[in-house]
Design a protein around this motif. Structure first.
Motif, PDB file in Angstrom:
ATOM      1  N   TRP A   1       0.837  -1.202   0.000  1.00  0.00           N
ATOM      2  CA  TRP A   1       0.000   0.000   0.000  1.00  0.00           C
ATOM      3  C   TRP A   1       0.868   1.247   0.000  1.00  0.00           C
ATOM      4  O   TRP A   1       1.861   1.295   0.721  1.00  0.00           O
ATOM      5  N   PRO A   2       0.512   2.317  -0.707  1.00  0.00           N
ATOM      6  CA  PRO A   2      -0.608   2.414  -1.656  1.00  0.00           C
ATOM      7  C   PRO A   2      -0.200   1.945  -3.049  1.00  0.00           C
ATOM      8  O   PRO A   2      -0.920   1.218  -3.703  1.00  0.00           O
ATOM      9  N   ASN A   3       1.035   2.365  -3.497  1.00  0.00           N
ATOM     10  CA  ASN A   3       1.510   1.973  -4.832  1.00  0.00           C
ATOM     11  C   ASN A   3       2.979   1.594  -4.733  1.00  0.00           C
ATOM     12  O   ASN A   3       3.814   2.036  -5.497  1.00  0.00           O
ATOM     13  N   ARG A   4       3.286   0.712  -3.740  1.00  0.00           N
ATOM     14  CA  ARG A   4       4.670   0.275  -3.529  1.00  0.00           C
ATOM     15  C   ARG A   4       4.934  -1.102  -4.133  1.00  0.00           C
ATOM     16  O   ARG A   4       6.046  -1.606  -4.073  1.00  0.00           O
ATOM     17  N   ALA A   5       3.900  -1.711  -4.739  1.00  0.00           N
ATOM     18  CA  ALA A   5       4.079  -3.060  -5.315  1.00  0.00           C
ATOM     19  C   ALA A   5       5.134  -3.060  -6.410  1.00  0.00           C
ATOM     20  O   ALA A   5       5.882  -4.026  -6.559  1.00  0.00           O
ATOM     21  N   HIS A   6       5.207  -1.977  -7.179  1.00  0.00           N
ATOM     22  CA  HIS A   6       6.121  -1.991  -8.338  1.00  0.00           C
ATOM     23  C   HIS A   6       7.581  -1.826  -7.933  1.00  0.00           C
ATOM     24  O   HIS A   6       8.460  -1.750  -8.787  1.00  0.00           O
ATOM     25  N   ASN A   7       7.851  -1.819  -6.634  1.00  0.00           N
ATOM     26  CA  ASN A   7       9.236  -1.950  -6.171  1.00  0.00           C
ATOM     27  C   ASN A   7       9.747  -3.382  -6.325  1.00  0.00           C
ATOM     28  O   ASN A   7      10.956  -3.608  -6.308  1.00  0.00           O
ATOM     29  N   TRP A   8       8.832  -4.340  -6.447  1.00  0.00           N
ATOM     30  CA  TRP A   8       9.272  -5.740  -6.553  1.00  0.00           C
ATOM     31  C   TRP A   8       8.456  -6.577  -7.528  1.00  0.00           C
ATOM     32  O   TRP A   8       8.838  -7.707  -7.834  1.00  0.00           O
ATOM     33  N   LEU A   9       7.364  -6.004  -8.056  1.00  0.00           N
ATOM     34  CA  LEU A   9       6.505  -6.731  -8.997  1.00  0.00           C
ATOM     35  C   LEU A   9       6.227  -5.861 -10.222  1.00  0.00           C
ATOM     36  O   LEU A   9       5.763  -4.724 -10.072  1.00  0.00           O
ATOM     37  N   PRO A  10       6.480  -6.356 -11.449  1.00  0.00           N
ATOM     38  CA  PRO A  10       6.071  -5.599 -12.638  1.00  0.00           C
ATOM     39  C   PRO A  10       4.546  -5.668 -12.740  1.00  0.00           C
ATOM     40  O   PRO A  10       3.980  -6.766 -12.792  1.00  0.00           O
ATOM     41  N   CYS A  11       3.887  -4.509 -12.749  1.00  0.00           N
ATOM     42  CA  CYS A  11       2.429  -4.513 -12.629  1.00  0.00           C
ATOM     43  C   CYS A  11       1.867  -3.159 -13.052  1.00  0.00           C
ATOM     44  O   CYS A  11       2.617  -2.223 -13.321  1.00  0.00           O
ATOM     45  N   VAL A  12       0.535  -3.074 -13.104  1.00  0.00           N
ATOM     46  CA  VAL A  12      -0.116  -1.768 -13.189  1.00  0.00           C
ATOM     47  C   VAL A  12      -0.474  -1.413 -11.750  1.00  0.00           C
ATOM     48  O   VAL A  12      -1.398  -1.983 -11.171  1.00  0.00           O
ATOM     49  N   ASP A  13       0.323  -0.512 -11.171  1.00  0.00           N
ATOM     50  CA  ASP A  13       0.259  -0.294  -9.721  1.00  0.00           C
ATOM     51  C   ASP A  13      -0.748   0.808  -9.378  1.00  0.00           C
ATOM     52  O   ASP A  13      -0.395   1.869  -8.880  1.00  0.00           O
ATOM     53  N   ALA A  14      -2.010   0.546  -9.682  1.00  0.00           N
ATOM     54  CA  ALA A  14      -3.088   1.505  -9.401  1.00  0.00           C
ATOM     55  C   ALA A  14      -4.321   0.712  -9.000  1.00  0.00           C
ATOM     56  O   ALA A  14      -4.557  -0.379  -9.531  1.00  0.00           O
ATOM     57  N   PRO A  15      -5.125   1.229  -8.054  1.00  0.00           N
ATOM     58  CA  PRO A  15      -6.248   0.430  -7.533  1.00  0.00           C
ATOM     59  C   PRO A  15      -7.323   0.132  -8.579  1.00  0.00           C
ATOM     60  O   PRO A  15      -8.092  -0.793  -8.420  1.00  0.00           O
ATOM     61  N   ALA A  16      -7.347   0.908  -9.675  1.00  0.00           N
ATOM     62  CA  ALA A  16      -8.405   0.727 -10.672  1.00  0.00           C
ATOM     63  C   ALA A  16      -8.231  -0.529 -11.517  1.00  0.00           C
ATOM     64  O   ALA A  16      -9.194  -1.040 -12.074  1.00  0.00           O
ATOM     65  N   ASP A  17      -6.989  -1.040 -11.630  1.00  0.00           N
ATOM     66  CA  ASP A  17      -6.758  -2.230 -12.459  1.00  0.00           C
ATOM     67  C   ASP A  17      -6.628  -3.459 -11.565  1.00  0.00           C
ATOM     68  O   ASP A  17      -5.567  -3.733 -11.013  1.00  0.00           O
ATOM     69  N   LYS A  18      -7.735  -4.179 -11.437  1.00  0.00           N
ATOM     70  CA  LYS A  18      -7.752  -5.371 -10.580  1.00  0.00           C
ATOM     71  C   LYS A  18      -7.524  -6.623 -11.426  1.00  0.00           C
ATOM     72  O   LYS A  18      -7.943  -6.680 -12.579  1.00  0.00           O
ATOM     73  N   ALA A  19      -6.868  -7.595 -10.828  1.00  0.00           N
ATOM     74  CA  ALA A  19      -6.580  -8.836 -11.559  1.00  0.00           C
ATOM     75  C   ALA A  19      -6.513  -9.996 -10.574  1.00  0.00           C
ATOM     76  O   ALA A  19      -6.290  -9.789  -9.379  1.00  0.00           O
ATOM     77  N   SER A  20      -6.700 -11.207 -11.082  1.00  0.00           N
ATOM     78  CA  SER A  20      -6.445 -12.392 -10.260  1.00  0.00           C
ATOM     79  C   SER A  20      -4.932 -12.614 -10.242  1.00  0.00           C
ATOM     80  O   SER A  20      -4.209 -12.073 -11.068  1.00  0.00           O
TER      81      SER A  20
END
Length: 511
Positions: free
Chosen positions: A125-144
């Motif tokens: 939280w909030p947009n710290r995932a992209h420090n270790w995961l390639p992703c769209v790091d915004a709450p609007a793009d949800k994925a399994s």
């Protein structure tokens, strides 16, 4: 499936992530291969995934290859993203593999716990995932999401969803595969890797509840965390079905008091002996519905997570311990809101915040958001309030909403126009600050009351005043509102807002 949210102007909608990660005790370097399944929302010759690049201190991720169907693609990595060149048509589905490695600058906290043991805890939280995961790091793009973690075999791994595989590998390694079938935002995707003692205190209907604590905290943690199994049914009954395959409550190294990762909630290390564990758990479990299930479209609408979790905690505690508990909590929360306002005068929906979302973890998002729900509940009555909340959750479960989406659901349930209510409490800064004067007229056997709004923005709201224990309702909307109340005897006591139903400040004096 229709696009439910997405960042405005988005090129892609991520459908699914597989994060295959290798962790080691030798150093803090992680190796990753991310498989990202995307749907293109427009014709594109390139798209971006968020990922923090290795910095001068050597922290960050370096991408070594991007492939599609085994074919190498051209990519360019800058400080915050990797740009992938591809040819894609609107509506087409593609799957990309991103190979990368590095020492996480943040997002995956690799450290030691209070007992000196090495641990790895996602903290996105909030947009710290992209420090270790390639992703769209915004709450609007949800994925399994799937996490496939290879680590030394003295660790247990906990993550979102269901554990579908645990396999011993050579050289004292172990592979653990977790699969979350429900779409969630990156802020609540997570792994926890540590030596854990694991308990299964019970189920809520068909939802298994687990406890993961450090072995040294086993006695205290198994006891204190077990309350989760009693909290879950309250929200299932009142809000709607629980979305996920299990609920794990995990002692962790999160920088927050609690972090509402979907189906794998992380709590601060000392939480196992915290006297406030029940309310903390109620707050984080409420988030499984609000924030995780129905997620905000952008962080400006964070109150749809934090305000909800705060008020739902109050409702759970009111249900368990009675109305006085709610009153006490609303009083304390009102004080917090008014104190915060002195430091920073800003509306709850705070579109001035463009990047540092941590500053939104404040009394506006939490306590004022909660107060708005409390006043809405009093305005609509319990039945319509819950009907609106249930409809809102049913509609936006698995997708995203903003403040207007909630308003429309509450309007539909109640048949009332709630625009003025939402505007004054959520989109304007401040609160009603009242001068209340009263005068007893012996001849007429009445109490004359005047209510003056001192602030510039005028509010409309019902104000309750108890005269000799009798409740009187005054509709306040003008700069000054006057009321004449017939009484049998001269007032001994006059109490303003005795049931704590308005977010206001006031002084009262006889005239």
């Amino acid at each position: 499936m229709a696009v439910k949210a997405q960042v405005p102007g988005a090129v892609i909608d991520v459908q699914h992530y597989i994060f295959a990660l290798q962790l080691t005790d030798a150093d803090n370097n992680i190796k990753g291969q991310a498989t990202v399944g995307v749907k293109f929302l427009k014709n594109a010759d390139a798209f971006n995934l968020d990922l923090v690049k290795k910095n001068v201190e050597g922290k960050g991720m370096l991408v070594s290859a991007v492939t599609e169907n085994g074919k190498n693609l051209r990519f360019v990595q800058d400080s915050g993203a990797v740009k992938i060149y591809t040819n894609a048509k609107t509506g087409s589905m593609h799957s990309y593999k991103v190979s990368y490695a590095g020492v996480p600058a943040d997002g995956l906290i690799i450290s030691t716990n209070n007992f000196g043991h090495r641990t790895f805890f996602g903290d996105n939280w909030p947009n710290r995932a992209h420090n270790w995961l390639p992703c769209v790091d915004a709450p609007a793009d949800k994925a399994s999401v799937d996490f496939v973690v290879t680590a030394p075999d003295h660790y247990q791994v906990v993550s979102n969803g269901l554990k579908i595989k645990e396999q011993q590998l050579p050289n004292h390694l172990k592979l653990t595969h977790w699969h979350e079938a429900v779409v969630v935002p990156t802020k609540v995707m997570v792994i926890g890797v540590a030596a854990f003692a694991i308990d299964h205190p019970g189920d809520a209907g068909n939802i298994p509840v687990y406890t993961y604590v450090f072995p040294e905290s086993k006695e205290a943690g198994f006891k204190s965390y077990a309350v989760a199994k009693d909290i879950l049914p309250f929200f299932i009954k009142n809000v709607g079905p629980y979305s996920y395959e299990k609920l794990a409550n995990v002692q962790s190294k999160t920088i927050f008091g609690g972090m509402e990762n979907a189906s794998a909630i992380f709590y601060f290390e000392e939480s196992v002996t915290s006297p406030g564990i029940e309310e903390l758990m109620a707050h984080e479990i409420a988030h499984q519905w609000f924030g995780d299930g129905a997620s905000e479209k952008s962080f400006w609408h964070l109150w749809l997570s934090e305000g909800f979790a705060t008020y739902m905690t109050n409702l759970y505690l009111e249900n368990k311990y009675g109305a006085d508990t709610l009153k006490k909590r609303m009083l304390a929360d009102r004080k917090k809101v008014l104190e915060f306002e002195k430091k920073r005068l800003t509306p709850v929906v705070d579109s001035a915040v463009k990047s540092d979302y941590m500053q939104l973890l404040n009394a506006n998002s939490y306590e004022k958001g909660s107060w708005v729900l409390h006043m809405l509940r009093r305005k609509l009555g319990d039945d319509l309030f819950w009907k609106g909340i249930q409809n809102y959750y049913a509609k936006y479960r698995g997708s995203n909403a903003n403040t207007d989406d909630l308003r429309r659901e509450m309007e539909q349930a109640s048949g009332q126009d709630l625009k003025p209510f939402f505007n004054q409490w959520l989109r304007k800064a401040g609160h009603p600050d009242l001068n209340i004067g009263w005068h007893y007229d012996a001849d007429k056997g009445s109490v004359n009351i005047s209510v003056e709004q001192k602030q510039d923005n005028l509010y409309e709201f019902p104000l309750e005043i108890a005269i000799n224990g009798e409740l009187v309702h005054i509709e306040v909307k003008d700069k000054t509102t006057s009321a004449q109340i017939l009484v049998k005897t001269k007032p001994e006591t006059i109490l303003v807002d005795p049931d704590v139903n308005v977010l206001d400040s006031f002084n009262i004096a006889a005239q």
